[in-house]
Design an enzyme around this catalytic site. Structure first.
Site, PDB file in Angstrom:
ATOM      1  CB  CYS A 145      -1.323   0.233   1.776  1.00  0.00           C
ATOM      2  SG  CYS A 145      -2.026   1.443   1.319  1.00  0.00           S
ATOM      3  CB  CYS A 196      -4.986  13.882   2.590  1.00  0.00           C
ATOM      4  SG  CYS A 196      -5.751  13.771   1.030  1.00  0.00           S
ATOM      5  CB  CYS A 209     -12.488  11.369   3.640  1.00  0.00           C
ATOM      6  SG  CYS A 209     -12.219  11.433   2.008  1.00  0.00           S
TER       7      CYS A 209
END
Length: 404
Positions: free
Chosen positions: A137, A144, A148
């Site tokens: 990953c 970011c 979210c």
């Protein structure tokens, strides 16, 4: 019990250190394609007739043999190796820590040196071993911008994009640490696939939104999938996006990898909260882009990721609406039990509720596996990644990207 290894190097000297002017950082060869390597050879006056051959030699040592020091390149003359050492770098990032979960999942905290106007930054990369494959990953950004609300990474403000070198270095470092290069040894006791490649799959699902760093992600993935180098199949590379609609078609045309969509809701009002990018590109626009994804077929399905949040998005009605929305799209739906993190406002759906949700989706003809949580004890599970790097000022980010 999870294990944490602190691998950061710390200076032990107590003597005062005089002020020194830092030497200019040498450009790296990692992350350059063959044309870029040939241009690098031109910059050190390699004769034109030799540049293609030298670029191919470097490509082989970097991406087939996994060399991290020019001294390892034994079929290159010593004088040229010294010249390369003087002008370029192929150094790996620093490993600050390596954590190993009880289930064999590994999480690395990597530190990259300053870039241009920047400062050292840290990112997390996770390796998930399973029978028959090992999935890495990979992060694309430090922090970011998407915020979210169910994602731990979203609580870390955006610092900067990772370069193609920094993205690709995560793959090289994982293969180093696992012994996945020729003549390398796997650490004793490591949980890895019993046969085949130890890093067989890449998912761009780490820190950041890959499609907000399209050019660097593209460069890194094209090198990773090159058949004469790291040679990872594009069918084993998955890029996950929260829904940057204008870049979805480019991903299929220019990278050609598998696509995953972080959906997580079937109504715009809820998705506006869970995945705020939805306010810019709502569900209809996102799914229309998915229907047009280049190469989409039953053999190349889009994966829709759906985190299961108790009492939020996990009702039977939500499952039926999900099926209706995806009608006509060759798809697989990954149901992800919510992975808790300190301060999160959500709870994971009850297991029986998740199974009922999956049953409705399965009966409609969609594969709907429930993702087994991995690495929760070391905060390596989906949505848990975060580093301590501080926000870089916008003018410094702009200066860095301009220099790159």
């Amino acid at each position: 019990m999870a294990i944490t290894l602190d691998l950061a190097q710390r200076a032990a000297s107590t003597q005062p250190v005089p002020d020194l002017v830092a030497a200019p950082e040498k450009p790296t060869l990692i992350g350059l394609d063959r044309a870029g390597l040939a241009e690098a050879m031109a910059s050190i006056d390699i004769p034109e007739r030799q540049r293609k051959m030298r670029a191919q030699q470097l490509w082989h040592w970097l991406y087939v043999r996994g060399a991290s020091d020019f001294g390892q390149m034994t079929n290159i003359a010593k004088d040229l190796r010294y010249t390369l050492q003087d002008h370029f770098s192929i150094a790996r990032p620093e490993i600050v820590s390596e954590q190993i979960s009880v289930d064999g999942t590994r999480k690395w905290l990597f530190r990259f040196p300053p870039r241009g106007a920047g400062r050292p930054v840290e990112i997390e990369t996770v390796y998930i071993p399973e029978e028959g494959r090992g999935t890495l990953c990979v992060s694309s950004q430090v922090g970011c911008t998407l915020t979210c609300t169910f994602c731990h990474t979203g609580t870390q403000k955006m610092v900067r994009n990772l370069t193609a070198e920094e993205i690709l270095s995560q793959v090289l470092m994982a293969r180093d640490r696992l012994g996945d290069f020729p003549d390398a040894s796997t650490p004793q006791g490591a949980i890895v696939p019993s046969e085949g490649r130890l890093v067989s799959n890449i998912v761009m699902m780490g820190m950041g939104e890959p499609l907000y760093n399209f050019d660097n992600v593209k460069q890194a993935l094209l090198i990773a999938s090159d058949g004469d180098g790291l040679s990872l199949s594009k069918r084993r590379i998955t890029l996950s996006t929260s829904g940057v609609v204008p870049e979805i078609a480019r991903t299929g045309d220019e990278i050609g990898c598998m696509l995953a969509i972080s959906l997580h809701a079937v109504r715009d009002d809820l998705r506006d909260v869970l995945v705020p990018i939805n306010k810019k590109w709502p569900i209809k626009d996102l799914l229309d882009a998915c229907r047009r994804y280049p190469g989409l077929s039953n053999a190349k399905r889009i994966t829709f990721e759906y985190v299961m949040l108790k009492g939020v998005n996990d009702s039977d009605a939500d499952a039926r609406e999900l099926v209706r929305l995806l009608a006509g799209i060759p798809a697989k739906i990954n149901l992800i039990p919510f992975n808790p993190w300190p301060g999160s406002a959500y709870e994971c759906s009850d297991w029986e509720r998740i199974e009922q949700f999956a049953d409705i989706v399965n009966r409609a003809g969609y594969a709907s596996p429930i993702r087994t949580p991995r690495g929760r004890d070391i905060f390596a599970a989906c949505g848990q990644l975060k580093s301590a790097s501080e926000r870089m000022r916008k003018k410094d980010r702009d200066a860095l990207e301009g220099a790159a």
